[in-house]
Design a protein around this motif. Structure first.
Motif, mmCIF file in Angstrom:
data_model
loop_
_atom_site.group_PDB
_atom_site.id
_atom_site.type_symbol
_atom_site.label_atom_id
_atom_site.label_comp_id
_atom_site.label_asym_id
_atom_site.label_seq_id
_atom_site.Cartn_x
_atom_site.Cartn_y
_atom_site.Cartn_z
ATOM 1 N N GLU A 99 5.429 2.239 -7.130
ATOM 2 C CA GLU A 99 6.727 2.825 -7.491
ATOM 3 C C GLU A 99 7.843 1.805 -7.334
ATOM 4 O O GLU A 99 8.797 1.770 -8.114
ATOM 5 N N PRO A 135 -2.262 6.854 -5.497
ATOM 6 C CA PRO A 135 -3.284 7.690 -4.868
ATOM 7 C C PRO A 135 -2.720 8.798 -3.982
ATOM 8 O O PRO A 135 -3.459 9.383 -3.192
ATOM 9 N N GLU A 136 -1.431 9.092 -4.118
ATOM 10 C CA GLU A 136 -0.832 10.087 -3.231
ATOM 11 C C GLU A 136 -1.580 11.421 -3.250
ATOM 12 O O GLU A 136 -1.640 12.106 -2.245
ATOM 13 N N PHE A 157 -7.358 10.676 6.184
ATOM 14 C CA PHE A 157 -7.140 9.250 5.841
ATOM 15 C C PHE A 157 -7.300 8.405 7.099
ATOM 16 O O PHE A 157 -8.009 7.411 7.126
ATOM 17 N N HIS A 208 -13.264 2.419 14.908
ATOM 18 C CA HIS A 208 -12.685 1.968 16.187
ATOM 19 C C HIS A 208 -13.402 2.707 17.304
ATOM 20 O O HIS A 208 -13.129 3.865 17.582
ATOM 21 N N PRO A 264 3.331 11.197 -6.004
ATOM 22 C CA PRO A 264 4.262 10.068 -5.931
ATOM 23 C C PRO A 264 5.688 10.617 -5.787
ATOM 24 O O PRO A 264 6.166 11.311 -6.679
ATOM 25 N N GLY A 265 6.320 10.319 -4.651
ATOM 26 C CA GLY A 265 7.625 10.954 -4.381
ATOM 27 C C GLY A 265 8.787 9.992 -4.467
ATOM 28 O O GLY A 265 9.876 10.276 -3.993
ATOM 29 N N ALA A 269 4.194 3.916 0.927
ATOM 30 C CA ALA A 269 4.925 4.433 2.090
ATOM 31 C C ALA A 269 4.051 4.333 3.325
ATOM 32 O O ALA A 269 2.826 4.353 3.242
ATOM 33 N N ASP A 270 4.698 4.264 4.469
ATOM 34 C CA ASP A 270 3.977 4.158 5.746
ATOM 35 C C ASP A 270 3.516 5.564 6.144
ATOM 36 O O ASP A 270 4.297 6.383 6.631
ATOM 37 N N ILE A 271 2.229 5.816 5.928
ATOM 38 C CA ILE A 271 1.675 7.166 6.147
ATOM 39 C C ILE A 271 1.825 7.572 7.607
ATOM 40 O O ILE A 271 1.968 8.741 7.935
ATOM 41 N N GLY A 280 3.870 4.154 -3.150
ATOM 42 C CA GLY A 280 5.245 3.661 -3.173
ATOM 43 C C GLY A 280 5.315 2.188 -3.524
ATOM 44 O O GLY A 280 6.331 1.709 -4.014
ATOM 45 N N ALA A 328 0.844 -1.212 0.000
ATOM 46 C CA ALA A 328 0.000 0.000 0.000
ATOM 47 C C ALA A 328 0.867 1.246 0.000
ATOM 48 O O ALA A 328 0.375 2.349 0.193
ATOM 49 N N ARG A 375 -10.718 5.854 9.023
ATOM 50 C CA ARG A 375 -10.513 4.498 9.550
ATOM 51 C C ARG A 375 -10.745 4.441 11.054
ATOM 52 O O ARG A 375 -11.255 3.472 11.581
ATOM 53 N N LEU A 405 -3.780 12.233 -0.531
ATOM 54 C CA LEU A 405 -3.131 12.576 0.750
ATOM 55 C C LEU A 405 -2.526 13.969 0.671
ATOM 56 O O LEU A 405 -1.731 14.374 1.502
HETATM 57 N N1 T1G Z 1 0.547 3.420 5.550
HETATM 58 C C1 T1G Z 1 0.208 3.110 6.828
HETATM 59 N N2 T1G Z 1 -0.919 2.428 7.174
HETATM 60 C C2 T1G Z 1 -1.744 2.070 6.172
HETATM 61 C C3 T1G Z 1 -1.473 2.370 4.825
HETATM 62 C C4 T1G Z 1 -0.274 3.073 4.523
HETATM 63 N N3 T1G Z 1 0.086 3.360 3.275
HETATM 64 N N4 T1G Z 1 -2.504 1.881 4.070
HETATM 65 C C5 T1G Z 1 -3.357 1.302 4.929
HETATM 66 N N5 T1G Z 1 -2.911 1.412 6.177
HETATM 67 C C6 T1G Z 1 -3.555 0.890 7.393
HETATM 68 C C7 T1G Z 1 -4.897 1.556 7.644
HETATM 69 O O1 T1G Z 1 -4.730 2.751 8.372
HETATM 70 C C8 T1G Z 1 -5.615 0.474 8.440
HETATM 71 O O2 T1G Z 1 -5.100 0.537 9.770
HETATM 72 C C9 T1G Z 1 -5.080 -0.829 7.835
HETATM 73 O O3 T1G Z 1 -3.849 -0.488 7.175
HETATM 74 C C10 T1G Z 1 -6.023 -1.425 6.810
HETATM 75 O O4 T1G Z 1 -6.282 -0.369 5.892
HETATM 76 C C11 T1G Z 1 6.612 7.818 -1.620
HETATM 77 C C12 T1G Z 1 4.685 8.956 -0.194
HETATM 78 C C13 T1G Z 1 -4.562 -0.131 0.588
HETATM 79 C C14 T1G Z 1 -6.805 0.332 -0.427
HETATM 80 O O5 T1G Z 1 -2.465 6.184 -0.194
HETATM 81 O O6 T1G Z 1 -5.921 3.193 0.281
HETATM 82 O O7 T1G Z 1 3.353 5.877 -0.974
HETATM 83 O O8 T1G Z 1 -7.275 1.193 10.887
HETATM 84 O O9 T1G Z 1 -8.728 -0.282 6.453
HETATM 85 O O10 T1G Z 1 -10.034 -1.103 3.235
HETATM 86 O O11 T1G Z 1 5.103 8.022 -3.353
HETATM 87 O O12 T1G Z 1 -5.630 1.071 3.009
HETATM 88 O O13 T1G Z 1 -6.567 -1.215 10.801
HETATM 89 O O14 T1G Z 1 -5.291 0.439 12.218
HETATM 90 O O15 T1G Z 1 -7.785 1.008 4.488
HETATM 91 O O16 T1G Z 1 -8.518 -3.088 2.673
HETATM 92 C C15 T1G Z 1 0.220 5.961 -0.767
HETATM 93 C C16 T1G Z 1 -3.500 4.024 1.404
HETATM 94 C C17 T1G Z 1 0.954 6.258 0.486
HETATM 95 C C18 T1G Z 1 -2.829 3.856 0.037
HETATM 96 C C19 T1G Z 1 -6.597 -1.078 1.632
HETATM 97 N N6 T1G Z 1 -0.692 4.850 -0.545
HETATM 98 N N7 T1G Z 1 -4.246 2.851 1.784
HETATM 99 O O17 T1G Z 1 -7.910 -0.751 2.008
HETATM 100 O O18 T1G Z 1 -7.881 -1.522 4.442
HETATM 101 S S1 T1G Z 1 1.998 7.629 0.303
HETATM 102 C C20 T1G Z 1 -1.989 5.076 -0.247
HETATM 103 C C21 T1G Z 1 -5.438 2.560 1.197
HETATM 104 C C22 T1G Z 1 3.247 7.029 -0.713
HETATM 105 C C23 T1G Z 1 5.230 7.448 -2.067
HETATM 106 C C24 T1G Z 1 4.164 8.062 -1.259
HETATM 107 C C25 T1G Z 1 -6.147 1.369 1.736
HETATM 108 C C26 T1G Z 1 -6.013 0.121 0.854
HETATM 109 P P1 T1G Z 1 -6.130 0.222 11.011
HETATM 110 P P2 T1G Z 1 -7.761 -0.212 5.333
HETATM 111 P P3 T1G Z 1 -8.680 -1.682 3.075
#
Ligand code: T1G
Length: 709
Positions: free
Chosen positions: A108, A127-128, A274, A282, A135-136, A66-68, A105, A64, A278, A131
């Motif tokens: 990427e 999808p960056e 974001f 909870h 995409p970095g 980078a770790d947001i 990422g 998914a 979620r 946020l």
């Molecule tokens: N980082 C950290 N935690 C994440 C995460 C992420 N990228 N994606 C999901 N989680 C956690 C979320 O908070 C939840 O935690 C659990 O995982 C399940 O997620 C350099 C800088 C992939 C479509 O934007 O769109 O890469 O609530 O409930 O419905 O260019 O998660 O259980 O504690 O959403 O099956 C770009 C973000 C990052 C994708 C899955 N990536 N994630 O959906 O599960 S920036 C994104 C999503 C980046 C680089 C840049 C969705 C999913 P908790 P969920 P889901």
């Protein structure tokens, strides 16, 4: 997670080094994962027996991205762009093998590899932009080198995922299923040798006229449709660099633009949101051990606008729905409206003709309440009057099977009083859908003082099955969303009396980013709704004779809004374009005179924003104090999904954190004082707003504290 935990395993077999990502739940590319990727790469490159490298996942998802959750900390090496550049420059072929989706990422990472293999039934995305960033880690430079400029721009600027079947230039092989994927890997990788390295960066690009035109088209589109957002325009600039600069400089440009995005209120707001979305699931009312009730069949009582829309949600999810009306004619009308809605979606290409029939077949009409006796969930959506709803609940109580969940769609009534007429108050809950119920994603799940934990959990989970965003709230007038809307509308109406025009008040609010201002919204919804609500709450507003008087006068003249062709604004036949009407200002002037309210020329845009918006935030704080909402971020989710609050502002409570607790209090107190007796009535800051200002604490910090309490 301990440092020693293996998140990227390393295995060499027959000269193939396989790195397997295993960082549950989504293979977020955290510091530990990046470090282990880098270590594995060094090990594989230095191992003479290794002829090729595979990077894959042990989880259903590839990654998914980078770790947001690390974004709020200082960046730590190895940075993702560096790890990916090292992969691309590896002297041995590196193959990305995707058993599932790759986002951000994660994609990427795949783009930095020399080859990409995926299961065919898969999707990937960047999808960056959702946020507030871009995409970095090379995505803006590598994707256009593998897909077309249009595809790259569409994926990066909209953030929408694409099926891998539409990305032939990106993926070298597509497998029918996981087993076939494994077969391809074992047959294909072994054929690769050191000479087969294929760095994506070596694909050259040039900005020809046609490509230039595509960029201009996207630029215009973003300026028109993405007002207020910052990142989309930067995405275009970053992708443009792939066509105008050498790769290394393009990467630098991408980094500059990425950092420019990271440090914006929009990025903070969208990243807040974001996690807010979620976090809404909870809640402390249930936990992993709480049982849930199966919801395999639903009944909806009332086939009007709301009942019909509610029924569609379940039919869309393949859940059979019994739709009940007393009169066959009302039932026929309701079903024909539903069919028309489906046919309209079909004409827009959103669903197929087969879907229309399949969904209509899910609906079983009935005029006899006995038809609901076997439903697992029964939702009442009849006329908004307590006695009427209580009568329906008495019938539901008499007819429904034990264990059925009894829900009301009321938006203003006290659900405790509805539950009280049944023999099973712990099975009663509110499911407040927002109109149009088959479109709006927000669902306020309203617990009474007796609703049981398993009923709450069952409804929160059911909401996700019907693609709603559920937020758990308590019982009070208007629950959370509509209760906060009341001061917002009240102040707008008062400012109208004090001399501001409706179109100016609406403009200030739309300039802030709301989809429409309070007066346009009132005309769309119908001024009579607010009128009847005020009639039912005379006691609560008796101390303020000025309360929405202009709106009351208009309703008494039959000017109930768009549906009547006139409300606060005038509307031409078939048009939704609001036309200011000087007659409304005359009414405001007469009422102000009658009430002894001095009209003013000096009402500023800032005063309009503060009095409408800060009072809405203040009410949210009051709601938190009363425990009606679980946490500030839940209120943000309600406002973004239920009222169109701009996501680039993060929701009302996050926006309050951006302006700061001290400013929020100071501005409220300023206008409380400036508005004299009226101000002391309505503009008093809540205790929580005062407390947070005194402690210089944001709602976000307050929420963190509460969650650890
Ligand atoms: N980082 C950290 N935690 C994440 C995460 C992420 N990228 N994606 C999901 N989680 C956690 C979320 O908070 C939840 O935690 C659990 O995982 C399940 O997620 C350099 C800088 C992939 C479509 O934007 O769109 O890469 O609530 O409930 O419905 O260019 O998660 O259980 O504690 O959403 O099956 C770009 C973000 C990052 C994708 C899955 N990536 N994630 O959906 O599960 S920036 C994104 C999503 C980046 C680089 C840049 C969705 C999913 P908790 P969920 P889901």
């Amino acid at each position: 997670m301990t440092e020693s935990q293996v998140l990227v395993s390393y295995r060499v077999e027959n000269g193939i080094a396989t790195f397997t990502l295993n960082n549950a739940p989504v293979n977020a590319l955290s510091l530990a994962v990046r470090t282990q990727l880098q270590e594995n790469l060094e090990q594989a490159v230095n191992d003479a027996s290794v002829t090729a490298i595979v990077i894959t996942s042990a989880l259903p998802m590839f990654s998914a991205g980078a770790d947001i959750s690390e974004f709020s900390d200082a960046p730590q090496s190895p940075m993702l762009p560096d790890v990916l550049n090292a992969i691309e420059q590896a002297p041995k072929p590196v193959v990305a093998v995707l058993p599932g989706p790759a986002f951000g990422g994660g994609l990427e990472l795949a783009l930095a590899c020399h080859y990409r293999i995926s299961v065919a039934d898969n999707k990937v995305g960047l999808p960056e932009v959702n946020l507030g960033i871009l995409p970095g880690a090379g995505g803006t430079q590598r994707l256009p080198r593998l897909a077309s400029a249009v595809t790259a721009l569409e994926m990066i600027v909209t953030g929408k995922p694409r099926p891998v079947l539409e990305l032939k230039g990106v993926f070298d092989k597509l497998a029918d299923n996981q087993q076939h994927l494994a077969d391809i890997v074992s047959d294909y990788i072994g054929t690769l040798s050191a000479s087969d390295v294929r760095p994506t960066c070596e694909n050259s690009l040039s900005m020809d006229q046609q490509t230039q035109a595509v960029f201009e088209q996207y630029q215009t589109g973003v300026e028109k449709k993405m007002k207020g957002f910052f990142a989309p325009a930067q995405c275009i600039e970053a992708v443009k660099a792939a066509f105008t600069l050498p790769f290394a400089q393009g990467l630098k440009r991408e980094q500059e633009l990425f950092m420019a995005c990271m440090d914006t209120p929009q990025a903070r707001a969208q990243q807040h949101f974001f996690f807010a979305e979620r976090a809404a699931s909870h809640v402390s009312d249930f936990d992993k051990t709480t049982e849930t009730r199966a919801i395999k069949s639903v009944a909806v009582i009332g086939a009007g606008t709301m009942g019909g829309g509610i029924a569609m949600n379940f039919a869309n999810a393949g859940i059979p729905v019994t739709l009940v009306e007393r009169e066959q004619s009302a039932l026929d009308k309701g079903l024909s409206v539903i069919r028309k809605n489906y046919e309209s979606s079909m004409r827009k290409g959103r669903i197929s003709e087969g879907d229309v029939e399949q969904r209509m077949a899910m609906l079983s009409p009935a005029t006899d309440m006995s038809a609901i006796n076997d439903a697992d969930l029964v939702i009442e959506a009849v006329f908004e009057k307590l006695e009427v709803k209580q009568a329906v609940f008495e019938q539901m109580d008499a007819v429904c099977k034990r264990g059925a969940i009894l829900a009301t769609n009321t938006s203003t009534l006290d659900i405790n009083q509805i539950a009280a007429v049944t023999s099973r108050p712990s099975d009663v809950i509110g499911l407040h859908f927002f109109s149009p119920a088959n479109v709006m994603k927000l669902l306020e799940v309203v617990k009474t003082s007796d609703t049981s934990a398993d009923v709450i959990k069952s409804c929160m989970q059911m909401a996700k099955r019907i693609k709603k965003v559920p937020v758990l709230v308590g019982v009070c007038f208007g629950f959370v969303g509509n209760r906060m809307l009341e001061p917002y509308a009240r102040e707008a109406n008062r400012l109208l009396l004090e001399g501001a025009t409706p179109e100016r008040i609406d403009r200030v609010i739309t300039d802030f980013g709301m989809p429409m201002g309070p007066f346009t919204m009132g005309d769309m919804a119908g001024l009579d709704i607010g009128y009847f609500v005020r009639q039912s709450r005379q006691q609560a507003i008796a101390h303020d004779p000025s309360y929405a008087v202009v709106s009351d006068r208009l309703v008494e003249q039959g000017r109930v809004g768009l549906k009547a062709g006139k409300g606060v604004y005038l509307y031409e036949e078939g048009s939704r374009v609001p036309i200011p009407d000087p007659a409304v200002l005359d009414i405001a002037r007469e009422e102000a005179q009658r009430l002894g309210i001095a009209q003013r020329e000096d009402i500023s845009d800032e005063e309009i924003l503060v009095r409408c918006l800060y009072t809405l935030i203040n009410e949210g704080a009051q709601i938190l104090e009363e425990g009606i909402a679980d946490k500030p971020s839940d209120i943000d989710v309600i406002y973004v999904y239920g009222y169109g609050f701009p996501v680039y502002r993060g929701g009302p409570m996050h926006y309050a954190d951006e302006i700061g607790p001290a400013t929020l209090l100071e501005r409220l107190e300023h206008y409380q004082k400036a508005c004299g007796e009226y101000g002391s009535m309505w503009l008093t800051a809540s205790d929580l707003v005062k407390k947070l200002a005194a402690e210089n604490k944001t709602f976000g910090a307050y929420q963190k504290e509460q969650s650890h309490a």
